[in-house]
Design a protein around this motif. Structure first.
Motif, mmCIF file in Angstrom:
data_model
loop_
_atom_site.group_PDB
_atom_site.id
_atom_site.type_symbol
_atom_site.label_atom_id
_atom_site.label_comp_id
_atom_site.label_asym_id
_atom_site.label_seq_id
_atom_site.Cartn_x
_atom_site.Cartn_y
_atom_site.Cartn_z
ATOM 1 N N PHE A 59 5.522 4.282 -4.655
ATOM 2 C CA PHE A 59 4.879 4.816 -5.870
ATOM 3 C C PHE A 59 3.987 6.004 -5.531
ATOM 4 O O PHE A 59 2.934 6.211 -6.134
ATOM 5 N N TYR A 60 4.410 6.768 -4.559
ATOM 6 C CA TYR A 60 3.726 8.018 -4.200
ATOM 7 C C TYR A 60 3.777 8.969 -5.414
ATOM 8 O O TYR A 60 4.690 8.884 -6.228
ATOM 9 N N PRO A 61 2.776 9.889 -5.539
ATOM 10 C CA PRO A 61 2.706 10.712 -6.761
ATOM 11 C C PRO A 61 3.937 11.565 -7.095
ATOM 12 O O PRO A 61 4.118 11.955 -8.253
ATOM 13 N N THR A 62 4.787 11.884 -6.120
ATOM 14 C CA THR A 62 5.985 12.677 -6.435
ATOM 15 C C THR A 62 7.142 11.821 -6.945
ATOM 16 O O THR A 62 8.145 12.360 -7.401
ATOM 17 N N LYS A 63 7.038 10.499 -6.872
ATOM 18 C CA LYS A 63 8.167 9.626 -7.221
ATOM 19 C C LYS A 63 8.306 9.482 -8.734
ATOM 20 O O LYS A 63 7.480 9.989 -9.491
ATOM 21 N N ASN A 64 9.314 8.748 -9.171
ATOM 22 C CA ASN A 64 9.574 8.656 -10.619
ATOM 23 C C ASN A 64 8.467 7.957 -11.380
ATOM 24 O O ASN A 64 8.326 8.147 -12.586
ATOM 25 N N GLY A 86 -0.598 6.320 -7.200
ATOM 26 C CA GLY A 86 -1.366 7.048 -6.174
ATOM 27 C C GLY A 86 -0.603 6.884 -4.870
ATOM 28 O O GLY A 86 0.415 7.510 -4.645
ATOM 29 N N GLU A 87 -1.083 6.044 -4.001
ATOM 30 C CA GLU A 87 -0.272 5.488 -2.925
ATOM 31 C C GLU A 87 0.104 4.082 -3.365
ATOM 32 O O GLU A 87 -0.670 3.409 -4.038
ATOM 33 N N GLY A 88 1.273 3.626 -2.965
ATOM 34 C CA GLY A 88 1.659 2.259 -3.312
ATOM 35 C C GLY A 88 3.121 2.019 -3.056
ATOM 36 O O GLY A 88 3.893 2.959 -2.852
ATOM 37 N N PHE A 101 20.291 11.087 6.258
ATOM 38 C CA PHE A 101 19.862 12.048 5.248
ATOM 39 C C PHE A 101 18.879 11.369 4.312
ATOM 40 O O PHE A 101 19.199 10.993 3.178
ATOM 41 N N THR A 102 17.641 11.192 4.810
ATOM 42 C CA THR A 102 16.596 10.475 4.083
ATOM 43 C C THR A 102 15.256 10.890 4.668
ATOM 44 O O THR A 102 15.183 11.654 5.636
ATOM 45 N N PHE A 103 14.188 10.367 4.081
ATOM 46 C CA PHE A 103 12.849 10.567 4.619
ATOM 47 C C PHE A 103 12.689 9.704 5.887
ATOM 48 O O PHE A 103 13.237 8.611 5.977
ATOM 49 N N ILE A 104 11.914 10.196 6.824
ATOM 50 C CA ILE A 104 11.800 9.571 8.150
ATOM 51 C C ILE A 104 11.318 8.119 8.108
ATOM 52 O O ILE A 104 11.637 7.325 8.995
ATOM 53 N N ALA A 105 10.562 7.752 7.062
ATOM 54 C CA ALA A 105 10.030 6.383 6.979
ATOM 55 C C ALA A 105 11.141 5.337 7.030
ATOM 56 O O ALA A 105 10.935 4.238 7.561
ATOM 57 N N THR A 106 12.310 5.671 6.487
ATOM 58 C CA THR A 106 13.425 4.722 6.493
ATOM 59 C C THR A 106 13.725 4.281 7.928
ATOM 60 O O THR A 106 13.830 3.086 8.212
ATOM 61 N N ALA A 107 13.865 5.246 8.827
ATOM 62 C CA ALA A 107 14.266 4.921 10.201
ATOM 63 C C ALA A 107 13.087 4.440 11.047
ATOM 64 O O ALA A 107 13.234 3.534 11.876
ATOM 65 N N SER A 145 0.793 -1.229 0.000
ATOM 66 C CA SER A 145 0.000 0.000 0.000
ATOM 67 C C SER A 145 0.830 1.286 0.000
ATOM 68 O O SER A 145 0.298 2.356 -0.265
ATOM 69 N N SER A 146 2.126 1.206 0.313
ATOM 70 C CA SER A 146 2.983 2.403 0.287
ATOM 71 C C SER A 146 4.444 1.991 0.404
ATOM 72 O O SER A 146 4.751 0.821 0.701
ATOM 73 N N GLY A 147 5.322 2.962 0.208
ATOM 74 C CA GLY A 147 6.740 2.705 0.429
ATOM 75 C C GLY A 147 7.030 2.420 1.888
ATOM 76 O O GLY A 147 7.925 1.644 2.226
ATOM 77 N N THR A 148 6.246 3.049 2.749
ATOM 78 C CA THR A 148 6.427 2.839 4.196
ATOM 79 C C THR A 148 6.041 1.419 4.591
ATOM 80 O O THR A 148 6.800 0.744 5.307
ATOM 81 N N THR A 149 4.892 0.943 4.112
ATOM 82 C CA THR A 149 4.495 -0.429 4.480
ATOM 83 C C THR A 149 5.408 -1.452 3.812
ATOM 84 O O THR A 149 5.613 -2.546 4.347
ATOM 85 N N LEU A 166 20.531 0.717 2.743
ATOM 86 C CA LEU A 166 20.991 1.781 1.850
ATOM 87 C C LEU A 166 19.800 2.557 1.313
ATOM 88 O O LEU A 166 18.738 1.979 1.060
ATOM 89 N N VAL A 167 19.969 3.854 1.142
ATOM 90 C CA VAL A 167 18.955 4.692 0.486
ATOM 91 C C VAL A 167 19.652 5.363 -0.693
ATOM 92 O O VAL A 167 20.669 6.027 -0.501
ATOM 93 N N HIS A 168 19.156 5.150 -1.887
ATOM 94 C CA HIS A 168 19.760 5.776 -3.073
ATOM 95 C C HIS A 168 19.146 7.170 -3.194
ATOM 96 O O HIS A 168 18.165 7.370 -3.909
#
Ligand SMILES: *Cc1c(COP(=O)(O)O)cnc(C)c1O
Length: 364
Positions: free
Chosen positions: A179-184, A188-190, A79-85, A53-57, A127-129
């Motif tokens: 697959f959030y709308p701002t990603k490449n 939608g959400e995913g 140096f990443t989005f908080i979901a990583t940690a 359902s999202s990158g976080t899940t 790792l976070v690219h």
């Protein structure tokens, strides 16, 4: 009209695909999720894909499925989005932050090695690219072997990025995408988890579906993190367009760099040989970052700060052992970075407007 910092590109193909799902009546667990999983895994050259359902899940499902022990730690970048940690914490492990390389803003192998030497509880490197630039995979493979830890990838910003001809998301024991709308590319959400490991695939698949293969028979504890067929329908169209989207991002980045190079005190994104950067963000560095952001805003150009606060400085981690570190490069980067629009919906006129405005700012 504002030039936005991000914009999803959705066309008649996506509309038609969504309408077909609505007409089919199979909104959730229909056939498209399976098709999308196969298509995305094949694109990354990985055996299994589990759509969620999202990158976080995706991160939560992957990290949970590693079955870490109490007290285990996972090394990652601040140096990443908080979901990583937060996903590391949600899996019952602790994050360890090591400093970044100021050139590419990814986790620095030397800093990672120092952390591995200090802390035997580290069981994996996540790792976070960042911004679409692959990490130094050879260096991290060497570290993973030397210290007997797993390599994992949060590839939420790196759909299609390559290191020495191999796709991001194919290096680790497991990897995740958003697959959030701002990603490449977007659904939608995913999100999705990728792995070549059959046992890990099975654990992730159970976890995202209430631990259940057969309805109302629950083998393990799990939750509903499933992707919908509506999202998968979008994903199947978007993945066809992803190579074109990335080419456009790369061309936009090259155009910006060609015209912005040489401004005193400005540092532009650089791409090491052997890496293919997919420019999820085009992030520059300068001392007068806030003034430039305000100036561009006035000129109708949207920008964003990725990221204003490194994770170890976030309020939510105040007082934790893992936040009690000095990470100079990450802290300095947070004060100097500014992302300019680079997305594939930009027109030539948008790019020239961005370049002119940045140059004007330098003339003051
Ligand atoms: C976007 C992102 C995520 C989270 O993905 P969501 O789909 O928004 O939950 C995780 N990690 C990184 C690096 C991201 O950029």
């Amino acid at each position: 009209m504002m030039i936005p910092i991000a914009k999803p590109l959705l066309g008649p193909e996506e509309k038609k695909a969504l309408l077909a799902v609505i007409d089919s009546g199979m909104l959730a667990s229909g056939p498209l999720v399976k098709q999308f999983e196969a298509a995305f895994a094949a694109y990354c050259n990985v055996k299994y894909g589990i759509a969620v359902s999202s990158g976080t899940t995706a991160l939560q499902a992957l990290l949970h499925s590693l079955e870490l022990a109490e007290g285990d730690k996972i090394l990652t970048t601040p140096f990443t989005f908080i979901a990583t940690a937060n996903s590391i914490l949600s899996a019952g492990a602790r994050p360890v932050f090591a400093d970044i390389d100021p050139a590419g803003l990814n986790l620095a192998p030397a800093a990672a090695e120092a952390a591995l030497q200090r802390d035997e509880k580290i069981k994996a490197i996540l790792l976070v690219h960042i911004f679409g630039l692959p990490c130094d995979i050879d260096a991290f493979r060497t570290l993973a072997e030397k210290y007997d830890v797993l390599l994992l990838e949060d590839a939420a910003q790196a759909h299609g990025a390559q290191y020495k001809g191999q796709k991001a998301g194919s290096f680790g024991k497991g990897s995740t995408f958003s697959f959030y709308p701002t990603k490449n590319m977007t659904t939608g959400e995913g999100g999705i988890v990728l792995t070549d490991d059959e046992a890990l695939e099975e654990k992730v698949r159970l976890y995202i579906n209430h631990g259940s293969r057969q309805r109302y028979h629950h083998e393990t504890i799990g939750f509903n993190y499933r992707m919908t067929d509506l999202a998968a329908a979008l994903g199947l169209e978007q993945i066809k367009k992803l190579p074109l989207f990335n080419e456009k991002r790369q061309a936009n980045a090259a155009f910006l760099s060609r015209h912005l190079q040489g401004l005193p005190g400005l540092s532009l994104p650089s791409v090491p040989t052997g890496s293919e950067h997919v420019f999820h963000q085009y992030t520059i560095r300068l001392k007068k970052r806030d003034a430039l952001a305000a100036y561009l805003r006035e000129k109708g150009i949207g920008t964003a700060i990725h990221y204003p606060i490194p994770l170890h400085k976030q309020a939510c981690y105040k007082g934790t052992d893992f936040a009690a570190v000095n990470l100079r490069e990450a802290e300095k980067a947070a004060e100097e970075v500014l992302s300019l629009p680079v997305h594939p919906a930009l027109k030539k006129a948008d790019l020239t407007a961005i370049i002119s405005a940045v140059k004007e700012f330098w003339e003051f």
